[in-house]
Scaffold this active site. Structure first.
Site, PDB file in Angstrom:
ATOM      1  NE  ARG A 146      -2.726   0.667   3.577  1.00  0.00           N
ATOM      2  CZ  ARG A 146      -3.557   0.442   4.604  1.00  0.00           C
ATOM      3  NH1 ARG A 146      -4.826   0.152   4.385  1.00  0.00           N
ATOM      4  NH2 ARG A 146      -3.128   0.483   5.850  1.00  0.00           N
ATOM      5  CG  HIS A 187      -1.008  -2.155   8.122  1.00  0.00           C
ATOM      6  ND1 HIS A 187      -1.527  -2.270   9.390  1.00  0.00           N
ATOM      7  CD2 HIS A 187      -2.075  -2.234   7.282  1.00  0.00           C
ATOM      8  CE1 HIS A 187      -2.852  -2.408   9.317  1.00  0.00           C
ATOM      9  NE2 HIS A 187      -3.198  -2.396   8.050  1.00  0.00           N
ATOM     10  NE  ARG A 218      -0.447   0.704  12.753  1.00  0.00           N
ATOM     11  CZ  ARG A 218       0.572  -0.081  12.401  1.00  0.00           C
ATOM     12  NH1 ARG A 218       1.790   0.156  12.846  1.00  0.00           N
ATOM     13  NH2 ARG A 218       0.383  -1.096  11.591  1.00  0.00           N
ATOM     14  CE1 TYR A 242     -39.660   2.413  -5.373  1.00  0.00           C
ATOM     15  CE2 TYR A 242     -38.185   2.102  -3.500  1.00  0.00           C
ATOM     16  CZ  TYR A 242     -39.016   2.922  -4.260  1.00  0.00           C
ATOM     17  OH  TYR A 242     -39.189   4.214  -3.902  1.00  0.00           O
ATOM     18  CB  CYS A 290     -37.018   1.619   0.373  1.00  0.00           C
ATOM     19  SG  CYS A 290     -38.440   0.548   0.130  1.00  0.00           S
ATOM     20  CG  ASP A 331     -35.430   7.304   2.582  1.00  0.00           C
ATOM     21  OD1 ASP A 331     -34.257   7.675   2.745  1.00  0.00           O
ATOM     22  OD2 ASP A 331     -36.095   7.546   1.555  1.00  0.00           O
TER      23      ASP A 331
HETATM   24  C1  LIG Z   1      -6.772   0.796  10.197  1.00  0.00           C
HETATM   25  C2  LIG Z   1      -5.363   0.520  10.567  1.00  0.00           C
HETATM   26  C3  LIG Z   1      -5.066  -0.072  11.800  1.00  0.00           C
HETATM   27  C4  LIG Z   1      -6.132  -0.638  12.718  1.00  0.00           C
HETATM   28  O1  LIG Z   1      -6.556  -1.874  12.202  1.00  0.00           O
HETATM   29  P1  LIG Z   1      -7.596  -2.802  13.005  1.00  0.00           P
HETATM   30  O2  LIG Z   1      -7.664  -4.041  12.190  1.00  0.00           O
HETATM   31  O3  LIG Z   1      -8.896  -2.058  13.013  1.00  0.00           O
HETATM   32  O4  LIG Z   1      -7.047  -2.984  14.359  1.00  0.00           O
HETATM   33  C5  LIG Z   1      -3.735  -0.183  12.171  1.00  0.00           C
HETATM   34  N1  LIG Z   1      -2.758   0.247  11.341  1.00  0.00           N
HETATM   35  C6  LIG Z   1      -3.002   0.802  10.150  1.00  0.00           C
HETATM   36  C7  LIG Z   1      -1.860   1.244   9.295  1.00  0.00           C
HETATM   37  C8  LIG Z   1      -4.310   0.939   9.707  1.00  0.00           C
HETATM   38  O5  LIG Z   1      -4.553   1.468   8.499  1.00  0.00           O
END
Ligand SMILES: *Cc1c(COP(=O)(O)O)cnc(C)c1O
Length: 373
Positions: free
Chosen positions: A140, A170, A223, A268, A314, A316
């Site tokens: 990414r 990540h 994170r 619908y 629908c 709403d």
């Molecule tokens: C969204 C994200 C997270 C959190 O991920 P979860 O699976 O919700 O814990 C951590 N690091 C990065 C880089 C993310 O984009």
């Protein structure tokens, strides 16, 4: 979009559940490891500011967001903790981020060069805090080679406008029982970071899944996102080490009920036709609220009883088959518990062939968020 406060449909967020999930993780972390709560996309639909407040009370020491505006929202709400923007920002916003003490994710040295020029002009009182992102297999954003990384680290060390505050990667498959790809990413991470002569303040690799199932990788910050909201990042593939408590419920009321006879159709496209005399109720929620059109055939709870969604959802409103007549105003639960039955975001996601993340952050601002406990 206006918030529908005069309609009896709302998202109910259980603060205690958020608190318990986040605190359970904080308690599990090794000493010296911090938890930054991920509150991007309006706190996965739960309300970023409210979630940040609970997270702070539960032991989170910082926040992660996806875009700069989300960081500014937290600063405007009075949060002084570190905030990391996980996505790539615009170099011209570097002075704004420096002034607001918002940390930037950087994925290329040319970004640093461009940001340095803006910072040199604006001369903010503090340097811009930089976290270098490493692409170890997510594909990414991030640096991919030791040569690229070394260039960036050298640039940071020689420019006073910038401070090397963190480094991270990540994982693409931390929520999978098959660890092959995960281990390849760990190996790349170790090879890349081996070139660092000095560790920055924050070294982090863990999303929820990594922290839950590969805690040995955590280093000094995690994170933490989806699991804090009480949702298992793997769906149902791997059990969580403690009971995750879903924080979000979705409730409404019947606004109309009527009898239809055999041969009469609903919705619908007239895709549902009654085979016999039956009661049909109408619930004021639809795909404009993020309640997916694909949920035709799924179910809701009316006064604790399971009722099928008939006809197309629908924009709403949606229609359901009732076992008998119910009074207008009868409680309808679309997500959450009523009596013996519970409908989870996971079940809804399975039905829609997607993941709970997508449904949670797809609820639109027309739905009021109500906070309990
Ligand atoms: C969204 C994200 C997270 C959190 O991920 P979860 O699976 O919700 O814990 C951590 N690091 C990065 C880089 C993310 O984009």
């Amino acid at each position: 979009m206006v918030v529908g406060v005069h309609r009896p449909t709302q998202l109910v967020i259980d603060r205690q559940a958020l608190h318990d999930n986040i605190q359970a993780e904080v308690t599990r972390l090794a000493s010296g490891c911090e938890l930054f709560m991920v509150v991007k996309a309006n706190g996965y639909g739960h309300g970023a500011v409210q979630v940040a407040q609970v997270a702070k009370e539960a032991g989170a020491t910082g926040f992660c967001v996806a875009i700069l505006d989300e960081a500014l929202e937290l600063r405007a709400a009075g949060f002084n903790e570190p905030i990391l923007v996980l996505g790539v920002t615009e170099p011209e916003d570097a002075p704004l981020m420096a002034r607001q003490h918002i940390s930037a994710t950087v994925a290329a040295t040319d970004w640093l060069v461009a940001a340095d020029a803006y910072l040199a002009l604006a001369q903010p009182t503090a340097p811009l805090q930089v976290h270098l992102g490493l692409d170890t297999g997510m594909g990414r954003i991030g640096f991919k080679t030791t040569a690229e990384l070394t260039t960036a680290v050298t640039y940071l060390a020689t420019h006073a406008t910038l401070n090397f505050e963190g480094i991270f990667t990540h994982f693409a498959t931390a929520d999978s029982p098959d660890e092959t790809y995960f281990k390849q990413q760990v190996a790349k991470w170790q090879a890349l970071t081996a070139v660092l002569k000095k560790r920055p303040r924050y070294v982090h690799v863990s999303n929820s899944a990594t922290s839950l199932w590969h805690a040995a990788c955590n280093d000094n910050m995690v994170r933490f996102g989806v699991a804090g909201y009480g949702l298992n990042p793997s769906g149902t593939a791997i059990p969580a080490p403690y009971a995750l408590k879903p924080a979000l419920s979705l409730t409404s009321q019947l606004v109309h009920s009527k009898q239809v006879v055999a041969g009469e159709s609903v919705g619908y496209g007239a895709t549902y036709t009654a085979q016999q005399t039956e009661w049909v109720g109408t619930v004021p929620i639809g795909y404009a609220d993020g309640y997916e059109r694909r949920l035709q055939g799924f179910h809701v709870l009316v006064d604790g009883q399971v009722c099928e969604i008939i006809g197309r959802v629908c924009m709403d409103q949606l229609m359901i088959r009732l076992p008998h007549d119910f009074a207008r105003g009868t409680r309808v639960t679309l997500i959450g518990r009523d009596g013996d039955h519970v409908i989870t975001l996971q079940e809804m996601a399975d039905y829609c062939q997607t993941i709970h993340y997508e449904l949670a952050c797809g609820f639109t601002s027309r739905l009021p968020r109500v906070y309990r406990h």
